[in-house]
Design a protein around this motif. Sequence first.
Motif, PDB file in Angstrom:
ATOM      1  N   ILE A 188       7.466   0.167  -1.493  1.00 47.61           N
ATOM      2  CA  ILE A 188       6.100   0.495  -1.910  1.00 47.61           C
ATOM      3  C   ILE A 188       5.549  -0.611  -2.800  1.00 47.61           C
ATOM      4  CG2 ILE A 188       4.699   2.066  -3.319  1.00 47.61           C
ATOM      5  CD1 ILE A 188       6.467   4.351  -2.388  1.00 47.61           C
ATOM      6  N   LEU A 189       6.374  -1.081  -3.749  1.00 45.17           N
ATOM      7  CA  LEU A 189       5.902  -2.114  -4.677  1.00 45.17           C
ATOM      8  C   LEU A 189       5.639  -3.434  -3.949  1.00 45.17           C
ATOM      9  CD1 LEU A 189       8.227  -1.421  -7.739  1.00 45.17           C
ATOM     10  CD2 LEU A 189       5.821  -0.797  -7.480  1.00 45.17           C
ATOM     11  N   THR A 190       6.489  -3.769  -2.980  1.00 46.73           N
ATOM     12  CA  THR A 190       6.283  -4.993  -2.200  1.00 46.73           C
ATOM     13  C   THR A 190       4.965  -4.925  -1.438  1.00 46.73           C
ATOM     14  OG1 THR A 190       8.672  -5.272  -1.937  1.00 46.73           O
ATOM     15  CG2 THR A 190       7.265  -6.474  -0.410  1.00 46.73           C
ATOM     16  N   MET A 191       4.703  -3.780  -0.825  1.00 42.81           N
ATOM     17  CA  MET A 191       3.472  -3.632  -0.039  1.00 42.81           C
ATOM     18  C   MET A 191       2.251  -3.600  -0.953  1.00 42.81           C
ATOM     19  SD  MET A 191       3.131  -3.610   3.232  1.00 42.81           S
ATOM     20  CE  MET A 191       1.548  -4.296   3.703  1.00 42.81           C
ATOM     21  N   TRP A 192       2.395  -2.942  -2.079  1.00 41.25           N
ATOM     22  CA  TRP A 192       1.302  -2.914  -3.057  1.00 41.25           C
ATOM     23  C   TRP A 192       0.947  -4.344  -3.465  1.00 41.25           C
ATOM     24  CZ3 TRP A 192       1.744  -4.687  -8.170  1.00 41.25           C
ATOM     25  CH2 TRP A 192       0.635  -4.454  -8.993  1.00 41.25           C
ATOM     26  N   HIS A 193       1.979  -5.149  -3.731  1.00 34.51           N
ATOM     27  CA  HIS A 193       1.750  -6.528  -4.142  1.00 34.51           C
ATOM     28  C   HIS A 193       1.118  -7.337  -3.003  1.00 34.51           C
ATOM     29  CE1 HIS A 193       2.336 -10.139  -6.511  1.00 34.51           C
ATOM     30  NE2 HIS A 193       2.982 -10.710  -5.500  1.00 34.51           N
ATOM     31  N   ALA A 194       1.604  -7.127  -1.770  1.00 27.53           N
ATOM     32  CA  ALA A 194       1.087  -7.879  -0.615  1.00 27.53           C
ATOM     33  C   ALA A 194      -0.376  -7.565  -0.342  1.00 27.53           C
ATOM     34  CB  ALA A 194       1.926  -7.574   0.624  1.00 27.53           C
ATOM     35  N   LEU A 195      -0.842  -6.378  -0.753  1.00 22.88           N
ATOM     36  CA  LEU A 195      -2.222  -5.966  -0.479  1.00 22.88           C
ATOM     37  C   LEU A 195      -3.174  -6.274  -1.625  1.00 22.88           C
ATOM     38  CD1 LEU A 195      -1.584  -2.507   1.252  1.00 22.88           C
ATOM     39  CD2 LEU A 195      -2.141  -4.692   2.344  1.00 22.88           C
ATOM     40  N   ARG A 196      -2.641  -6.788  -2.726  1.00 16.73           N
ATOM     41  CA  ARG A 196      -3.509  -7.094  -3.868  1.00 16.73           C
ATOM     42  C   ARG A 196      -4.548  -8.152  -3.465  1.00 16.73           C
ATOM     43  NH1 ARG A 196       0.331  -8.413  -8.879  1.00 16.73           N
ATOM     44  NH2 ARG A 196      -1.664  -8.471  -9.984  1.00 16.73           N
ATOM     45  N   GLY A 197      -5.793  -7.892  -3.838  1.00 20.11           N
ATOM     46  CA  GLY A 197      -6.864  -8.822  -3.512  1.00 20.11           C
ATOM     47  C   GLY A 197      -7.466  -8.614  -2.144  1.00 20.11           C
ATOM     48  N   THR A 198      -6.941  -7.628  -1.385  1.00 20.63           N
ATOM     49  CA  THR A 198      -7.495  -7.321  -0.068  1.00 20.63           C
ATOM     50  C   THR A 198      -8.337  -6.056  -0.160  1.00 20.63           C
ATOM     51  OG1 THR A 198      -5.722  -5.853   0.710  1.00 20.63           O
ATOM     52  CG2 THR A 198      -5.351  -8.226   0.926  1.00 20.63           C
ATOM     53  N   GLN A 199      -8.848  -5.622   0.957  1.00 16.37           N
ATOM     54  CA  GLN A 199      -9.668  -4.402   0.978  1.00 16.37           C
ATOM     55  C   GLN A 199      -8.816  -3.138   1.005  1.00 16.37           C
ATOM     56  OE1 GLN A 199     -11.596  -3.528   4.822  1.00 16.37           O
ATOM     57  NE2 GLN A 199     -10.486  -5.288   5.685  1.00 16.37           N
ATOM     58  N   TYR A 200      -7.473  -3.275   1.069  1.00 17.60           N
ATOM     59  CA  TYR A 200      -6.593  -2.123   1.222  1.00 17.60           C
ATOM     60  C   TYR A 200      -5.911  -1.780  -0.093  1.00 17.60           C
ATOM     61  CZ  TYR A 200      -7.191  -3.644   6.044  1.00 17.60           C
ATOM     62  OH  TYR A 200      -7.734  -4.036   7.246  1.00 17.60           O
ATOM     63  N   ASP A 201      -5.717  -0.479  -0.317  1.00 19.41           N
ATOM     64  CA  ASP A 201      -5.093  -0.032  -1.561  1.00 19.41           C
ATOM     65  C   ASP A 201      -4.220   1.189  -1.275  1.00 19.41           C
ATOM     66  OD1 ASP A 201      -4.708   0.074  -4.453  1.00 19.41           O
ATOM     67  OD2 ASP A 201      -5.921   1.895  -4.355  1.00 19.41           O
ATOM     68  N   LEU A 202      -2.986   1.190  -1.814  1.00 20.34           N
ATOM     69  CA  LEU A 202      -2.062   2.316  -1.617  1.00 20.34           C
ATOM     70  C   LEU A 202      -2.371   3.490  -2.540  1.00 20.34           C
ATOM     71  CD1 LEU A 202       1.378   0.447  -1.257  1.00 20.34           C
ATOM     72  CD2 LEU A 202      -0.034   1.407   0.564  1.00 20.34           C
TER      73      LEU A 202
END
Length: 606
Positions: free
Chosen positions: A251-265
């Motif tokens: 979860i933390l890896t994906m959260w980090h990978a999505l930072r700055g994009t239009q997607y949010d967990l």
Amino acid sequence: MKKVDFMLTAFRDGFQSVFGARVFSSDFLPVVEEAAAAGITHFEAGGGALFQAAYFYSNEDAFRVMDDFRRIAGNNANLQTLARGINVVGLDSQPRDIIKLHAQLMKKHGITTIRNFDALNDVNNLLYSGHCIAEAGLRHEITVTMMELPPGCVGHTVEFYESVLRRILDSGIPYDSLCFKDASGTSTPHKVYETIRMARKLVGGDTRIVFHSHETAGCSVLAYHAALEGGADQLDLSIAPLSGGTCQPDILTMWHALRGTQYDLGVDVKKIIKLEESLKEAMKDYFMPPEATQVNPLIPFFPMPGGALTANTQMLRDNGLMDKYQEVIAAMGEAVAKGGFGTSVTPVSQFYFQQAFNNVMFGPWKKIAEGYGKMVLGYFGRTPAEPDPEIVKIASEQLKLEPTTRSPLDINDENPAKGRKAAVAMLEANKLPVTDENIFIAASCSEKGIRFLKGEGTIGVRKIDRKKEAAEKNAAGTAPKSDAMTVTVNGRSYAVKFSGNSATVNGRQYDFSVADGITAEQPVRQAAMGGTGGEFTEVHSTLPGAVIRILAKPGDQVQAGQLLLVLEAMKMETPVNAPATGVLAKLEVTEGQQVQSGALLAVIKG
């Protein structure tokens, strides 16, 4: 910002992908409670290998574990299990009455959603099971299975997945969401994007689309982002130490990978960090297979799914065969190519591994694994591509079965050894209560299920005993040599006490002498039979395994070729037949006993 939903897979796929599903519920349920308190509402809570593993390794009742999971997660949580179409929770396919019972029992024991897939992508195998899931009042997540193939192999393309999805839509199977499941984690991110985009166009904007992958090949985070770009609504994510490697992304890896994009967990990162620390503490005494934490760039060339990799390596360790792992993996590619390119996900991934194992242990195609053979012959449905004709011929000859295009459900309904009636007979023969739960346990877990219900279950969980480890470390080199010891041979323990030139073994005294080198070997049969005369034939194990059935007893007259007992190794049954006609003079094993290759199993007197 677009909110991305996720299912927490740690408590099912995480356990399967790291520990081969061999876990005790008492160790992880407190962490489930913490996860629920942290705001997680969607859990993978059972099914797949976790169902059988409860009875095979943990000596627990999977239904009770699901009840406890529901109580702890709360009434509003979406609890999801995994079903293998007509195979439900096992490697073998089932008749209609057991498939229907499975859906009813999942509903009874607190499950909300069933993700339902067929490894061959044969939509006919999803029709009946899908209707049963819907009729039981459960949400049905229908699935298309994916994988990448080695260069030069054609089959798993966007066009193929579109044809599967169109057949699903045309069939009228009721479903609530659509999942694309890549159990080996090998699909290229571009193919994932194109596949999800294709699906979104076909099903419209209102259908929930889910993408599932593993980090096994090292590209799952890229694939997950591609799935979101293609129109997916939900991802499967896990938490450390059951994330990455053979598992889902963290979860933390994906959260980090999505930072700055239009997607949010939409997660509280601090709570997730604390949750991961709790799970690490809960799992700290479990043996962590090194292969579970690794990314393997060669995975697309065989491909072995994360959820099956450690289950197989654990079985190899159990049987003292871990040194064969690389050879077996290298042999998998051929098994996949000649088997018709079914997706490498359970049960087909297990069939591939079993056949590769047999090809290594006995020689290429000398021994067809039953599941693999039945698959290429059509007994599990239609493979995506036609299997190799020569392999079909070999399988037909060895298994004494003709190729078929009949429905597996019809074949299973006609099989007197399968279904509710057969399970009831098994329960009654063992004087066990006939309940729906026990019927399903007997049908899906066979002898091991019966042994559990009789209170004879065994533990196969690999945990490190820290107190014992510390005591042994402290005692090393300090204890005096003893003239008494316990010697374990082939799973049997013998109390041995030495005195001069005599040894007392289990209370019986023997004279002995020791000489350098080997002067002569006394035949095992003479020791076993007290040195009596006559023609004796020894029966030895050809491979390591567990004795699951004994069909003859000492004193029985047996014929050459008659079945004496059955061994199980790598989830395969291996019959042991009498090599000669005579009287069964001695049995050296008991049911449930683990034996090594070459072990003496029985002695026949001619």
